[in-house]
Motif scaffolding. Structure first.
Motif, short mmCIF file in Angstrom:
data_model
loop_
_atom_site.label_atom_id
_atom_site.label_comp_id
_atom_site.label_asym_id
_atom_site.label_seq_id
_atom_site.Cartn_x
_atom_site.Cartn_y
_atom_site.Cartn_z
N ASP A 25 -132.97 -63.71 -25.70
CA ASP A 25 -131.76 -63.99 -24.92
C ASP A 25 -130.52 -63.42 -25.61
O ASP A 25 -129.63 -62.87 -24.95
CB ASP A 25 -131.60 -65.49 -24.71
N LEU A 26 -130.46 -63.55 -26.93
CA LEU A 26 -129.31 -63.01 -27.67
C LEU A 26 -129.29 -61.49 -27.61
O LEU A 26 -128.22 -60.87 -27.51
CB LEU A 26 -129.36 -63.49 -29.12
N VAL A 27 -130.47 -60.88 -27.70
CA VAL A 27 -130.55 -59.42 -27.60
C VAL A 27 -130.01 -58.96 -26.25
O VAL A 27 -129.23 -58.00 -26.17
CB VAL A 27 -132.00 -58.94 -27.81
N ALA B 118 -137.59 -57.39 -35.38
CA ALA B 118 -137.27 -55.96 -35.39
C ALA B 118 -138.33 -55.15 -34.66
O ALA B 118 -138.01 -54.20 -33.93
CB ALA B 118 -137.11 -55.47 -36.82
N ALA B 119 -139.60 -55.51 -34.84
CA ALA B 119 -140.67 -54.76 -34.18
C ALA B 119 -140.62 -54.95 -32.66
O ALA B 119 -140.90 -54.03 -31.90
CB ALA B 119 -142.03 -55.21 -34.72
N ARG B 120 -140.28 -56.16 -32.24
CA ARG B 120 -140.31 -56.46 -30.82
C ARG B 120 -139.06 -55.99 -30.09
O ARG B 120 -139.12 -55.54 -28.95
CB ARG B 120 -140.49 -57.97 -30.62
N PHE B 121 -137.90 -56.05 -30.76
CA PHE B 121 -136.65 -55.76 -30.06
C PHE B 121 -135.91 -54.55 -30.62
O PHE B 121 -134.85 -54.18 -30.11
CB PHE B 121 -135.70 -56.97 -30.13
N GLY B 122 -136.46 -53.91 -31.68
CA GLY B 122 -135.73 -52.83 -32.34
C GLY B 122 -135.37 -51.67 -31.43
O GLY B 122 -134.29 -51.07 -31.58
N ASP B 123 -136.24 -51.33 -30.47
CA ASP B 123 -135.95 -50.19 -29.61
C ASP B 123 -134.81 -50.45 -28.65
O ASP B 123 -134.33 -49.52 -27.98
CB ASP B 123 -137.20 -49.76 -28.85
N ARG B 124 -134.34 -51.71 -28.58
CA ARG B 124 -133.19 -52.02 -27.74
C ARG B 124 -131.88 -51.60 -28.42
O ARG B 124 -130.82 -51.61 -27.79
CB ARG B 124 -133.13 -53.52 -27.43
N ASN C 151 -124.54 -49.84 -31.49
CA ASN C 151 -125.53 -50.78 -30.96
C ASN C 151 -126.60 -50.89 -32.03
O ASN C 151 -127.54 -50.11 -32.09
CB ASN C 151 -126.08 -50.24 -29.65
N LEU C 152 -126.45 -51.90 -32.93
CA LEU C 152 -127.16 -51.92 -34.20
C LEU C 152 -127.80 -53.29 -34.43
O LEU C 152 -127.23 -54.32 -34.08
CB LEU C 152 -126.17 -51.62 -35.33
N LEU C 153 -128.99 -53.29 -35.02
CA LEU C 153 -129.64 -54.51 -35.49
C LEU C 153 -129.57 -54.53 -37.01
O LEU C 153 -129.96 -53.56 -37.66
CB LEU C 153 -131.11 -54.56 -35.05
N VAL C 154 -129.06 -55.63 -37.57
CA VAL C 154 -128.95 -55.77 -39.02
C VAL C 154 -129.71 -57.02 -39.43
O VAL C 154 -129.44 -58.11 -38.93
CB VAL C 154 -127.48 -55.87 -39.48
N VAL C 155 -130.65 -56.86 -40.35
CA VAL C 155 -131.46 -57.97 -40.83
C VAL C 155 -131.15 -58.19 -42.31
O VAL C 155 -131.32 -57.29 -43.13
CB VAL C 155 -132.96 -57.68 -40.65
N PHE C 156 -130.68 -59.40 -42.62
CA PHE C 156 -130.46 -59.81 -44.01
C PHE C 156 -131.52 -60.85 -44.34
O PHE C 156 -131.58 -61.91 -43.71
CB PHE C 156 -129.07 -60.42 -44.19
N ASP C 157 -132.33 -60.59 -45.35
CA ASP C 157 -133.38 -61.54 -45.75
C ASP C 157 -133.06 -62.07 -47.15
O ASP C 157 -132.40 -61.40 -47.95
CB ASP C 157 -134.73 -60.84 -45.75
N GLY C 158 -133.55 -63.28 -47.44
CA GLY C 158 -133.36 -63.85 -48.76
C GLY C 158 -131.92 -64.18 -49.07
O GLY C 158 -131.51 -64.18 -50.24
N VAL C 159 -131.12 -64.53 -48.06
CA VAL C 159 -129.71 -64.84 -48.25
C VAL C 159 -129.58 -66.19 -48.96
O VAL C 159 -130.30 -67.14 -48.64
CB VAL C 159 -128.98 -64.89 -46.89
N THR C 160 -128.67 -66.29 -49.92
CA THR C 160 -128.44 -67.56 -50.61
C THR C 160 -126.99 -68.01 -50.51
O THR C 160 -126.67 -69.13 -50.91
CB THR C 160 -128.82 -67.46 -52.09
#
Length: 781
Positions: free
Chosen positions: A140-142, A173-179, A237-246
């Motif tokens: 929904d957010l995408v 990312a795999a499911r929605f990255g091409d958007r 139109n960009l997807l940014v993934v931050f992992d391991g955020v503290t």
């Protein structure tokens, strides 16, 4: 002119001219070694071609062309080429060729790499399962950001270590990255943190390089880099993934400026500033049991999981339904094709199940990292919480464990909750995942002394025992027979005032903790509190009757009382244990317990009340067996002792039991007389929890006497009282009597409905009566 770069200009294929600070032109040219005062230049910008319309690129290109125009303007006064015996020669292609006498510095650089749309997020792991709800919310957010909005979409994804956050964001990312046509960026703060710290400025620089910005255009400071990141992404139109955020500060400066971009920040911590800034918080919990087994099957796809469904479910539970642990266990099996699931279960250690398993160290390492970020008080609270064996924690009992002020412990628990190491429940208690608890215990074993742990458990035991005894008194009054004076056990521990129902509810909610505490005390050889806790739980056991747990607790208490050498406690524990066995139709075992109890009670000096109690329990077993004359004899003897001692509650109890037996013997008038006496004596005692039982027996007597309307009114009154107090056994018994009345008046539908309710209640208790009621229902259909 001054030249910087390779000394052999024949090898140079690109140059950067500098004419004063901040004026640099990247050139593409071939410079030969002949002396020259001019060179050919073709302006190249460090931005990828796909961003040709970007405002920053236009500004840089415009500036570069103005510099070239200035240089070219000098050509009019420069000597002609070769006039002083020199010449310059340009080869290759150049959009603009300029000449100048003194140009300053020529820097030989490297041509930028070909531009490409970044797709940096790693692929999802093998066997990703479940998470359909969270993925739908992401979808929904995408849709919203791709359509365009006034700010980027931001998701603050939170979950305990090992719950599968990284797998989830990679699946996103795999499911929605091409958007996202401008690509996807990925930053994992975990490895950066492992190397000694996270420099957000360096992360910003890495992101700019991923967007095609050459190093010489990247500002040296975080503020400049963050500004350039926002400028660069303003139309993307960009997807940014931050992992391991503290920390929130790791993400906030790096948010894109475009309303057509989506950011997913995954952390085991709460990110309050990000949420205040408009982020959507999403929590990942452990997998449900079915999906946990499915993940095991994905990791070990040769059919062994399906072949051992019960062992697979046990393995999934041992893994706490955490994806990381499940992957370790499934991977272990997949590399050992001769192993059964049962064999793997046999390898697991109860305290630290993954110790020694390949990949198991990753689980402890993961929790170690979260632990290392805690304050000293937070670490102490975490370690002490690992000592508890129940289902949840109270703030006060954790404070008792740690011997710290409640306010300080509340703050520490809040920080642990924010770190996803402890879950705060709606009832304001706290819960530890079983693998978190195993890790906390391991850290306690490493950092605390045995004396520290023993003292902490003693403090927790005192708090729980006082609360259990106080609840028992609130449920059944002070006049009930007890071996230890409740006031002595409560002492100065603050206990809240409770109604009978609140007390029974509290005992039910705390039962797992109290039974776990009984087990722990038995293991430590602390015998006295084991039978004291069992005595405190009796009101709950007798009224709501969880028969399997009641039997286990009884065995612990009988053993502990015997080992402690307390004959009165042993007699009392055996009586209460016999009651559980009777409810399970194990009459011979119940009589064996009572034979010993009567012998012990008879040897007690000046304690006729204890002996009367053993007669009470013995009569109940005879009654359940249909041996009504033996039962009546026991109840009358116990009644005589209580009348002699002047115990109103005991008189009421034995009058009710004797009246109930007389109903079965058909002596209705005698029964009604004794039941009326029981009611009168209850009014002069604190045993009002007996009223629903007296009312129900009165209803049975009236029904036997043919006084149908009075009987039904009394039965419904008993049912309402039992329901109000949540007396499961009383509610079931009332439904059975009302069903009999419905059958007598020919109302089969009402009979079936009442029997169904009774069956459900008996099944909840684990009573064999559930099967008998079920058979009766089937026969009546």
């Amino acid at each position: 002119m001054a030249v910087s770069g390779p000394s052999d200009l024949r090898s140079g294929s690109a140059a950067s001219w500098s004419r004063g600070p901040g004026c640099s032109i990247v050139t593409s040219c071939r410079i030969h070694s002949q002396p020259s005062r001019s060179c050919g230049a073709s302006v190249l910008c460090p931005w990828p071609r796909r961003q040709a319309g970007h405002p920053v690129r236009r500004a840089v290109v415009g500036m570069s062309r103005r510099v070239i125009d200035v240089v070219a303007g000098l050509e009019g006064w420069m000597p002609d080429n070769g006039r002083d015996g020199t010449r310059n020669e340009v080869s290759g292609s150049a959009a603009n060729v300029v000449q100048g006498r003194d140009i300053g510095t020529v820097n030989i650089g490297v041509a930028p790499p070909p531009s490409a749309v970044p797709r940096q997020v790693p692929p999802p792991p093998r066997g990703f399962v479940d998470r359909q709800g969270p993925l739908a919310r992401i979808g929904d957010l995408v849709d919203a950001v791709v359509a365009g909005q006034d700010r980027p979409g931001v998701v603050a994804l939170r979950g305990m270590p090992g719950v599968g956050k990284s797998a989830f964001v990679r699946t996103v990312a795999a499911r929605f990255g091409d958007r996202f046509v401008d690509g996807s960026l990925h930053v994992d703060f975990g490895p950066l943190r492992h190397r000694g710290g996270v420099a957000v400025g360096e992360v910003a620089g890495t992101m700019l390089r991923s967007l095609g910005v050459a190093d010489q255009w990247i500002p040296p400071d975080l503020v400049g880099r963050a500004d350039l990141c926002r400028t660069m992404t303003a139309e993307m139109n960009l997807l940014v993934v931050f992992d391991g955020v503290t920390q929130d500060a790791q993400v906030l400066p790096l948010l894109p400026a475009s309303g057509r971009s989506l950011v997913v920040a995954a952390s085991h911590l709460a990110l309050p500033e990000l949420i205040q800034d408009g982020a959507v918080e999403m929590k990942l919990a452990a997998l449900d049991p079915t999906d946990a087994v499915a993940l095991l099957s994905e990791m070990c796809p040769d059919g062994r999981i399906a072949a051992e469904p019960d062992h697979a479910a046990e393995l999934a539970q041992l893994c706490g339904h955490l994806p990381l642990a499940l992957r370790v266990a499934g991977g272990w099996l997949s590399t050992r094709p001769t192993w059964t699931v049962q064999r793997l279960l046999e390898e697991f250690d109860d305290t630290d199940p993954f110790d020694g398993l390949t990949g198991g160290a990753a689980i402890n390492t993961m929790f170690d990292l979260a632990y290392d970020d805690l304050t000293d008080v937070g670490k102490q609270v975490y370690r002490m919480a690992g000592l508890l064996v129940g289902s949840h924690l109270h703030l006060e009992v954790v404070a008792a464990l740690c011997d710290l002020p409640v306010k300080q412990v509340r703050r520490a628990l809040d920080h642990l909750s924010q770190a996803s190491l402890i879950e705060e429940r709606p009832d304001r208690t706290y819960e530890l995942h079983r693998l978190v608890q195993a890790h906390a215990l391991r850290r306690s074993l490493e950092e605390d002394t045995e004396g520290d742990r023993t003292a902490a458990l003693r403090r927790a035991l005192r708090w729980w025992l006082a609360r259990a005894v106080a609840a028992d008194v609130a449920a059944t009054g002070t006049q009930r027979l007890r071996v230890t004076d409740p006031a002595q056990l409560i002492g100065d521990v603050p206990v809240p005032a409770m109604s009978a129902k609140q007390a029974l509810d509290w005992l039910e909610n705390e039962h797992a903790n109290l039974l776990g505490l009984m087990r722990a005390c038995a293991e430590h050889g602390w015998h006295e509190p084991v039978w004291q806790l069992f005595e405190g739980l009796y009101a709950y056991y007798d009224n709501r009757q969880p028969l399997a747990a009641w039997s286990e607790a009884g065995e612990l208490a009988v053993t502990a009382a015997h080992l402690s050498g307390n004959a009165a406690a042993e007699a009392r524990a055996r009586c209460q244990m016999a009651r559980a066995l009777q409810k399970r139709d194990e009459y011979a075992a119940a009589h064996r317990q009572l034979d010993v109890a009567r012998t012990l009670a008879a040897e007690l000096d000046d304690d006729e009340r204890m002996f009367a109690s053993t007669l009470d329990f013995t009569g109940n077993v005879h009654f359940a067996q249909g041996q009504y004359e033996q039962a009546l004899d026991c109840f009358r003897r116990a009644l005589t002792i209580n009348e002699k001692l002047g115990r109103p509650r005991g008189i009421a109890l034995q009058s009710w039991l004797a009246g109930r037996t007389l109903v079965e013997l058909g002596r209705i008038d005698e029964a009604l007389s004794l039941l009326a006496s029981a009611r009168r004596f209850i009014e002069h005692s604190d045993g009002r929890s007996l009223l629903p039982r007296i009312e129900l027996t009165t209803a049975a007597a009236l029904h036997a006497a043919g006084r149908t309307d009075e009987a039904e009114d009394a039965a419904r009154s008993s049912l309402e009282q039992a329901r109000e107090l949540k007396l499961t056994a009383g509610e079931a018994d009332a439904c059975v009597l009302l069903a009999r009345m419905a059958r007598d008046r020919g109302d089969s539908a009402a009979e079936q409905q009442l029997l169904h309710r009774a069956e459900q209640a008996y099944a909840t208790m684990g009573s064999p009566r559930a099967a008998r009621i079920h058979a009766r229902r089937q026969a009546g259909q």
